[in-house]
Design a protein around this motif. Structure first.
Motif, short mmCIF file in Angstrom:
data_model
loop_
_atom_site.label_atom_id
_atom_site.label_comp_id
_atom_site.label_asym_id
_atom_site.label_seq_id
_atom_site.Cartn_x
_atom_site.Cartn_y
_atom_site.Cartn_z
N SER A 1 31.52 -14.53 8.90
CA SER A 1 30.98 -15.20 7.92
C SER A 1 31.49 -15.41 6.58
CB SER A 1 29.87 -14.18 7.62
OG SER A 1 30.61 -13.09 6.93
N ALA B 1 30.16 -6.44 0.72
CA ALA B 1 29.71 -7.04 -0.12
C ALA B 1 31.26 -7.23 -1.50
CB ALA B 1 28.73 -6.82 -0.27
N ASN C 1 31.57 -17.82 1.94
CA ASN C 1 30.96 -16.13 2.26
C ASN C 1 29.76 -16.62 0.35
OD1 ASN C 1 31.69 -13.47 1.65
ND2 ASN C 1 30.26 -14.11 3.76
N VAL D 1 26.15 -16.21 -0.07
CA VAL D 1 25.65 -15.11 -0.67
C VAL D 1 24.79 -14.67 -1.63
CG1 VAL D 1 25.76 -12.50 -0.81
CG2 VAL D 1 26.55 -13.63 0.82
N TRP E 1 20.67 -14.03 -2.33
CA TRP E 1 21.04 -12.64 -2.74
C TRP E 1 19.53 -12.51 -4.30
CZ3 TRP E 1 20.01 -10.72 -7.89
CH2 TRP E 1 20.69 -9.27 -8.31
N GLN F 1 26.85 -8.78 -7.34
CA GLN F 1 26.34 -10.29 -7.34
C GLN F 1 26.69 -11.39 -8.45
OE1 GLN F 1 24.87 -12.63 -5.95
NE2 GLN F 1 24.31 -14.09 -6.90
N ARG G 1 31.00 -11.62 -7.60
CA ARG G 1 30.68 -13.13 -7.05
C ARG G 1 30.27 -14.05 -6.99
NH1 ARG G 1 25.89 -10.31 -4.03
NH2 ARG G 1 26.21 -9.37 -2.27
#
Length: 450
Positions: free
Chosen positions: A10, A24, A55, A59, A63, A74, A77
């Motif tokens: 992924s 994560a 990725n 994601v 989310w 999050q 990211r």
């Protein structure tokens, strides 16, 4: 190459080889490293980089987490995507509505807006931000700590272009790094990522004078590089006391430190036990306890290690390192065999198969009783990683042969929580001596019980 081997299909990254899925926080952390490496001019494999960025984008787009740790993930990211110059504005806008969120996450979101060119949005977001950086529920799930969280906020200030609290944050982080305590890799990496750009920025904005910084010791006089954020100078000092003088005519505040490094003499370590307790038994054929330093060449040794969690909470990612004397050969019983099921403090563990010198989650294939997450068997040491519930005991058994005659140091045995440096245990090493100088007491400690 090694990082690419830990990447899943992924595009995320797993914590240990052979894991079932990616992590994560680790996926954002590893991608953060790739982004910084690429921006610094290092060659990064396009396939690994593009998959990692993809990725994070996929994601973050879907989310919908509720926990504080999930919101921290999050925010991280989105920040890494903005740092990579591919911000996801839509995901940022959706995430801004998920309040309350950790203080560090709020600052990372604001930094993401600033990096995306939306500085007004970032300013509004931080207009009512808490002045104090605090932790959150699930902080350990992201390998965090108070220092790591404050470093994340200072890193965000760097992206925002400083801020009213940046200097106070930096001074606190600098004080922590100067405290002499141990740090986790997360604490060190984020502290340095945040502190170094701040120092460079401060050194560029400070009014300069024509002078510089001069270091004098003995008959040697050295001028440090003008304008450098950090300068290192090797000091070849003679034994005994020395006087070092710094003259600062630069107009900027200078922080100086003298650092001496070295390797402790083997066998001089002190026994320690903080949150963990260690036990070891050396036995020969028939299970009779032996002194490992009094064996002739050709002798077989069985090493039984036990680690007990004496702290108030469950521990994740405990690292146990056994190093063998240089005249021993460690047996790798995993080669060509399947591992069998084991137990950890009475909990049944499923079996798994593995081969080679490293192994994924399973029971210790060197004949132990406990499961592990990952085990790395090398020529001179065996490193075992596992989780340990409160009050539980993990047991591992290794086999070795005294391949060469002579006198060899028995190295210290260490167990430690990888992301909590305050939790560790040490069984000191032993120096081979003879006759009346022989060290008193038995090298065997244990077995431990829950």
């Amino acid at each position: 190459t090694k990082l690419g081997n830990l990447q899943t299909t992924s595009g995320g990254f797993m914590f240990w080889p052979g894991a079932y899925g990616d992590s994560a926080w680790l996926s954002a952390y590893a991608t953060h490293f790739l982004v910084m490496a690429r921006r610094a001019g290092y060659t990064v494999a396009p396939a690994v980089y593009d998959a990692a960025i993809g990725n994070l984008r996929s994601v973050s787009a879907i989310w919908n987490g509720q926990s504080q740790s999930s919101r921290a993930e999050q925010a991280y990211r989105l920040y890494v995507l903005a740092l990579a110059r591919v911000p996801d504005i839509a995901a940022m806008n959706r995430f801004a509505a998920f309040t309350p969120m950790p203080v560090s996450a709020l600052y990372q979101l604001a930094a993401s807006y600033a990096l995306a060119g939306l500085r007004d949005k970032a300013t509004r977001l931080l207009s009512e931000a808490p002045a104090t950086v605090t932790g959150y529920d699930g902080l350990t799930e992201t390998f965090g700590s108070d220092l790591r969280e404050r470093s994340i906020v200072l890193d965000a200030y760097n992206s925002l272009g400083d801020g009213p609290g940046a200097m106070d944050l930096f001074k606190g982080i600098a004080a922590d790094l100067s405290s002499g305590r141990q740090f986790s890799t997360q604490e060190l990496s984020f502290a340095l990522i945040a502190a170094m750009p701040f120092i460079r920025s401060a050194s560029q904005t400070t009014t300069k004078s024509p002078g510089g910084v001069t270091v004098r010791y003995g008959t040697i006089v050295t001028e440090l590089t003008p304008g450098a954020a950090v300068s290192r100078l090797r000091l070849d000092l003679p034994p005994g006391n020395s006087v070092i003088t710094l003259d600062n005519a630069s107009g900027s505040k200078v922080f100086a430190r003298v650092v001496s490094t070295g390797t402790p003499v083997a066998g001089t370590e002190k026994p320690s036990s903080r949150g963990l307790d260690l036990g070891v038994r050396y036995t020969g054929p028939g299970g009779k306890m032996i002194d490992p330093l009094q064996l002739p060449a050709g002798s077989d040794v069985v090493i039984d290690l036990s680690v007990r969690n004496t702290g108030p909470v469950a521990l994740s990612d405990v690292a146990l390192t056994f190093r063998a004397p240089s005249g021993w050969e460690l047996a790798n019983l995993r080669l060509g065999q399947e591992s069998s099921g084991g137990v950890i403090s009475g909990r049944s563990a499923g079996s798994s198969s593995s081969s080679g010198s490293d192994g994924p989650a399973g029971s210790s294939t060197a004949g132990s009783l406990s499961t592990f997450i990952w085990q790395d068997i090398r020529d001179d040491r065996i490193m075992t990683y596992f989780d340990l519930p409160r009050g539980a005991v993990a047991r591992y058994r290794f086999h070795a042969t005294v391949a060469y005659g002579g006198s060899f140091v028995l190295p210290a045995i260490v167990a430690e929580a990888m992301y909590d440096p305050a939790v560790y245990a040490i069984i000191p090493g032993r120096i081979p001596v003879s006759g009346s100088q022989r060290q008193g007491g038995s090298p065997n400690r244990g077995p431990l019980t829950p």
